[in-house]
Each structure stands twice: as C-alpha cells, then as structure tokens.
Design an enzyme around this catalytic site. Structure first.
Site, PDB file in Angstrom:
ATOM      1  N   ARG A 338       0.826  -1.219   0.000  1.00  0.00           N
ATOM      2  CA  ARG A 338       0.000   0.000   0.000  1.00  0.00           C
ATOM      3  C   ARG A 338       0.854   1.261   0.000  1.00  0.00           C
ATOM      4  O   ARG A 338       0.460   2.301  -0.564  1.00  0.00           O
ATOM      5  CB  ARG A 338      -0.916  -0.030   1.226  1.00  0.00           C
ATOM      6  N   ASP A 374     -12.851  -2.854  -3.827  1.00  0.00           N
ATOM      7  CA  ASP A 374     -13.645  -1.993  -2.951  1.00  0.00           C
ATOM      8  C   ASP A 374     -15.063  -1.953  -3.495  1.00  0.00           C
ATOM      9  O   ASP A 374     -15.305  -2.289  -4.659  1.00  0.00           O
ATOM     10  CB  ASP A 374     -13.056  -0.588  -2.888  1.00  0.00           C
ATOM     11  N   TYR A 451     -23.908   6.019  -0.593  1.00  0.00           N
ATOM     12  CA  TYR A 451     -22.622   6.673  -0.852  1.00  0.00           C
ATOM     13  C   TYR A 451     -22.786   7.767  -1.899  1.00  0.00           C
ATOM     14  O   TYR A 451     -22.258   8.876  -1.762  1.00  0.00           O
ATOM     15  CB  TYR A 451     -21.599   5.652  -1.342  1.00  0.00           C
TER      16      TYR A 451
END
Length: 643
Positions: A338, A374, A451
């Site tokens: 990451r 995701d 969202y």
C-alpha cells in the site's frame, strides 16, 4: 496520434441508417472502415388529416396551452399538412402566442424557418428526461393542455411523466415507422452479424433496434443475432437509442459527445480498434469456463472444498472459515504494498490485488479468498467523482442530491471500464491454489445509493432518506440503474473465475422493515434473479437484525449475519433451508486468546454442527487487530469443529 489510430483500420462496420444511408457509408469509408449500410425503416405518414385539422382549430381557438415538438421532420410535416386545410399564417401566429418546447436543434431550426422562436429548447442529450426536467425548472404544466408531436412509436414515458405533473396530454401523430420496401440489404446485414462477420454495429435511432430484431426473428436468426451482438462493439448515437438497446438486453460500448451522425462516426473511429480488442478479449473470457484447462471429466478441487460444500449445505470435515477484509491494513505485507501507491490505484492493479489476497490466504490458512477491491469503483463509470481521502475515506465530489441529479447517473452498459476488476478475478484465480474457492463481490444498491447521495460516510443518512421519501420516482430510478449494473458486474466476475459472490449491504441497517420492503427488497430480488446460477450468492447486511427475515425473503443462497444477534436465532429466523455466514464480533480479535476461543466456541455451538455454516466475522477485520490473533482464530475454528 498516428493516422492508423485515427481510423477504423478496415474494421467491418454495419449501420442501419435509412434517410442518410449514402452519407453514413461515405463517412465510414472516409475513416477507412468497410461499410455495410442497410436501411432499416421508412417513415409512413399518418393517413388521415382530420386529427391534425382538429388540433389546429383547437390551438387557434385557445384550447392548447403548450406544444412539444420532438423532431424536425415531424414539425415540418405538421405545418405543411395543416396548411392544406387551415390558413398557414393564422396557425403560425397562434403557435407563436403559446408556449412551445423544441426537443433540440432540429425542431428549433424548422420553427425558425417559419419565423417562430421556441419558448424553450431542451438541452442535450434531448431525451424525455431532459424534456421533463426543463418543464420542471421553467414551465410547470399542472392543469395545462399539452400537445405532443409524435413520431414513430408513442413515447409512453414522456406522456406518463406529463400526466404525473398534472398535464392534460393530447397526442398529435404525424408519421409512423415501417420496414423498408426492400428488405434484402437488411437481411444480408443480419446474416453477416449472425455469422460473426461484423466488428462494429452503429445505431442512430431506437426503432432501428426494434426492426433489426423483428426481421431477424422472421428469418429465424434472432437467437444467433442476439448472441453475436454481445461480442460486437455497439455504438449508439445517444441516450434514447442506448435505452432501446439496453431494453433488448444489448450493451452499448460507445456514445459520442453530441448526438449527431458525424460526431458518432468520427469520434468512434478514434477508439474503435481498441474498443473491438477489449470487447473480444472480454467476450473470450466470458465464454471460457474458469476450469477450462481441466479435462472435461475432472471436477476442479475447489468444487469439493469445505466452503463450497457449506454453501450447498452439505456436510464438511470442519467448519470453513474466511474473513471479510482478510487482506488489509492490519497485515504488514499489505502495508508494504500500500505504501507504493494510492488505494484506488491499488484497486486498479490486478497483479498487486492478487498478491495481497494470496499472501493473506497463505498466511491465515482460510478456506476461501475474496478478491481485493472496494465497493465503490463501480460508481466511477456511472458518472460519480470518486476519491479516497487520507483519514476521511471515500468521497464523492458530485453527490446526487436532487431528483434531476439521477439523470446524470449512467447505467453500466458493459464492464469495459471495470476491466481491472475482471482481470483481478482472473489473476487471483490463476494465483490461488486450486483447492481455494474465490469470492467476487459488489456493493448492494442501497449502500451504493447512500454513498452516491451522502457523498461519503454518514450517521443519519439525512440526504439519502430525504431523497427516498420526497422523490420516490427518482429513488426507484436510481435503484434500477444500480441494480442492473450490479447484475452485469457480478456476472462478469463469475465468468472470469469467481466461484461465489457476496452482496455487501453495509449501510442498510439504518432502515426499518417497512422501508426495506418498499425501497430495497425489489432491487435485491432483481439482482438475485439476474445472477448466473452457477455461483452461490452470499447476501450480507449489517446493523439491524430485524431485517434478517426480509433479507432472506429477498434472496440469497447464504445469508450473512452480523454480531448483533445470536447465530442460532438468526438461522432460525432466515430458515434452515439457507446456509448462514458469521458472526463473531470483529472486536473480539483484540482480546486475549482465551476470550477469542470462548467466543468462537459459542458461535460454533449455536451452529450446532448443522450443515451450511460458514464461520466469519460480523464485519471486516479491524486495522488494530494482531495478525497472530486472526491466525489463531482460523486454526481454532478448524480444530474445534473437526468432525
């Protein structure tokens, strides 16, 4: 850019333009394509003038308040045919005195030829949605008599929208569509398409889609044509035509910046070669089973794995276990990867996604892998500006707040823009041991809608519920767009090599049962019905145990359960004809090992050795969790449930 990239490079282009067929062929050939243009329809004037004369007289006597003009050809024919029986100038003067709405530049141009400037001009992309939005913003039509100049097929969505706003609608038909007199060119193009001899199909009108399929059915080639069109790059001139293609189960790969034929051909020529290559690559992957390398009589090892057996509620040697967010920030290996890139860029790198998940599977000893991705990248190609802000999480830069905002949400027509997820599935499947099943996933429509509306995380869901309650039509429109896109997305993951898929409804717990049944359940059912049956579906929601019976009613082979309800009660609630997944509180993994063992034992005892239990957390692994505790949990579950 080279000339080669700026051309069709001799791709075989089928088009169905009628009035401008010669011009279409010339445009394609000028861009170095091989053109096969076959007229697909002709305009047939409505036989009787009497209804048009009656309309003119009602307008002249002040009985019409608004006229909506949908096409340039229709506007011209309307004026010319009325002028045969009614004084033209008197009619035009009366038309000038009322409100006129022109759907785009063509009817505007015709009106100006006759000395009339329309009251309102509908902006691109000129669909019925823009017409209604324009009226909502600038010309309320409640209790107004609204005449709609029709062409071809009646636009039932526009008429229903006008009536819903309190308008009294009068239809003014001018012409209808019919098949061309000479069907031979269209039939020949259908044969080419059915034989796989066309690379790109261009559609410039919705009715072309209807006539193409109608003639193919008459030829006995509809099934072959439909199957081949899934592998052909499809270009549409604009949203109305795209909707017609979508309504017939066909995805659209390209739309131009402006709904004009010249823009369509030129802009497509710049991308066509790449689009065709991507479509062919994805088509190959979609029709190639993930176990294609195995002999035809050999069952892949994952099919008899404890996880897959539990999904089917079959006996297992021990309770299978995997963990949501099992590859994440709590692992040093993940943090190393990451540190090299942003989170969104990591999600778009199939090799790195596979690496972090396969590392987690090996380190933890779990019984299934879930692709590293995701919930939210699906929202980017749907028109939302997504970024992940350090410390704040995901942010949507252009949230949906008004009913009109839903119109800019682009339904996912194909998975080209999400090719990196498909590649992640394929890459992870290749890298995993054959005995480990792979799970794909998507956000559920309510969670994705929240969202998109909130613009990020929320505690109150103020904006979401405001839109849901105040603008139910817009809400249902948004949920439809999301649901159909999710079906396409998950089916692509299944075709690429996922053995199961999970639908995450992480935020649905903010709803009560009545709202869930009305605003959410129909769309979960739509997804369940649309998914490929070869992969079991895990339906997971969190936050409100009262929703469990409704979630089970909505559908899913396995119902995911969070920690807010005991597993035995949850299983009884959803029914023992379903498998269940869960449900250790993720925070238990921050405790000592004795506590972890004791709490895991309670979950296993609640399952009572009944076939169909998949051990998992009630949500994802937290960042602060010690990796050794996670490995201990997995080993403990395997040992304690050994049968």
């Amino acid at each position: 850019m080279t000339q080669e990239k700026q051309s069709f490079s001799q791709l075989r282009i089928a088009a169905f333009e009628s009035r401008r067929a010669t011009e279409m062929a010339r445009l394609v050939e000028r861009s170095h394509g091989t053109a096969f243009v076959s007229p697909s329809m002709q305009e047939i004037a409505v036989d009787e003038d009497r209804p048009l004369i009656d309309f003119a007289n009602r307008l002249i006597t002040g009985q019409i308040d608004v006229v909506i003009l949908l096409t340039g050809v229709g506007t011209r024919q309307l004026i010319e045919r009325i002028s045969r029986s009614v004084n033209q100038q008197r009619f035009l003067d009366s038309l000038s005195d009322i409100k006129t709405v022109a759907r785009g530049p063509k009817p505007t141009s015709v009106l100006k030829e006759f000395g009339i400037t329309p009251t309102l001009r509908v902006p691109e992309p000129n669909t019925w949605r823009e017409i209604l939005a324009t009226l909502d913003n600038r010309l309320p039509v409640t209790n107004h008599v609204v005449a709609v100049q029709e062409y071809g097929e009646r636009n039932v969505s526009l008429i229903a929208g006008l009536q819903a706003r309190g308008a009294i609608v009068e239809s003014v038909p001018i012409y209808r569509w019919d098949l061309p007199e000479d069907l031979a060119p269209l039939q020949e193009n259908i044969r080419r398409l059915a034989a796989g001899e066309i690379d790109v199909a261009l559609f410039t009108a919705a009715q072309q889609v209807v006539h193409l399929l109608r003639v193919a059915e008459e030829m006995g080639l509809k099934s072959e044509l439909h199957a081949r069109l899934r592998n052909v790059t499809i270009a549409s001139i604009g949203p109305t035509t795209s909707q017609a293609l979508r309504d017939h189960g066909l995805s659209v790969d390209f739309e131009p910046s402006h709904a004009k034929m010249g823009h369509l051909v030129h802009e497509l020529s710049l991308q066509a070669v790449d689009l065709v290559k991507k479509k062919q690559l994805l088509a190959t992957r979609m029709i190639t089973p993930s176990n294609a390398s195995l002999p035809s009589d050999q069952t892949p090892a994952w099919d008899d794995s404890p996880f897959m057996r539990a999904c089917r509620r079959q006996k297992t040697p021990c309770t299978p276990v995997w963990l949501m967010r099992q590859a994440g920030r709590y692992m040093a290996e993940y943090r190393t990867v990451r540190a090299q890139t942003t989170f969104l860029d990591l999600c778009k790198n199939p090799q790195l996604c596979s690496e972090v998940m396969c590392t987690a599977v090996e380190r933890l000893g779990v019984d299934a892998a879930i692709i590293f991705s995701d919930l939210l990248p699906i929202l980017e190609p749907m028109g939302l500006d997504l970024e992940f802000v350090a410390g704040d999480g995901p942010k949507i830069g252009n949230p949906v707040r008004e009913a009109s905002d839903v119109n800019r949400i682009v339904e996912l027509e194909n998975i080209d823009s999400l090719h990196f997820v498909v590649e992640t599935v394929a890459q992870t499947r290749r890298d995993l041991p054959e005995s480990i099943p792979l799970i794909g996933f998507a956000g559920a429509p309510f969670t994705l809608a929240s969202y998109a509306i909130e613009g990020g995380s929320s505690r109150s869901f103020l904006h979401t519920k405001t839109l849901m309650y105040r603008e139910p039509d817009a809400w249902h429109d948004l949920m439809q767009r999301l649901s159909r896109s999710i079906v396409l997305y998950l089916n692509a993951q299944i075709a690429a090599g996922a053995q199961a898929v999970q639908l995450f409804d992480s935020w649905v717990g903010c709803l009560g049962t009545e709202d869930y049944r009305h605003y959410v359940m129909p769309y979960i059912r739509q997804i369940v019905e649309g998914l490929s049956p070869e992969a079991p579906l895990i339906h997971f929601g969190t936050g409100n145990p009262a929703l469990l019976p409704l979630m089970a009613e909505a559908g899913g082979d396995i119902i995911g359960v969070d920690w807010r309800i005991g597993l035995a009660e949850a299983w009884q609630t959803v029914g023992h004809d379903r498998a269940v997944q869960g449900n250790l509180d993720p925070l238990v993994l921050l405790a000592d090992r004795e506590t972890i063992a004791a709490r895991a034992t309670k979950v296993l005892e609640a399952a009572a050795n009944r076939p169909g239990h998949i051990f998992n957390l009630g949500h994802g692994v937290l960042q602060q969790t010690p990796v050794d505790n996670v490995r201990y949990l997995v080993d403990f579950v395997h040992e304690a449930s050994s049968r």
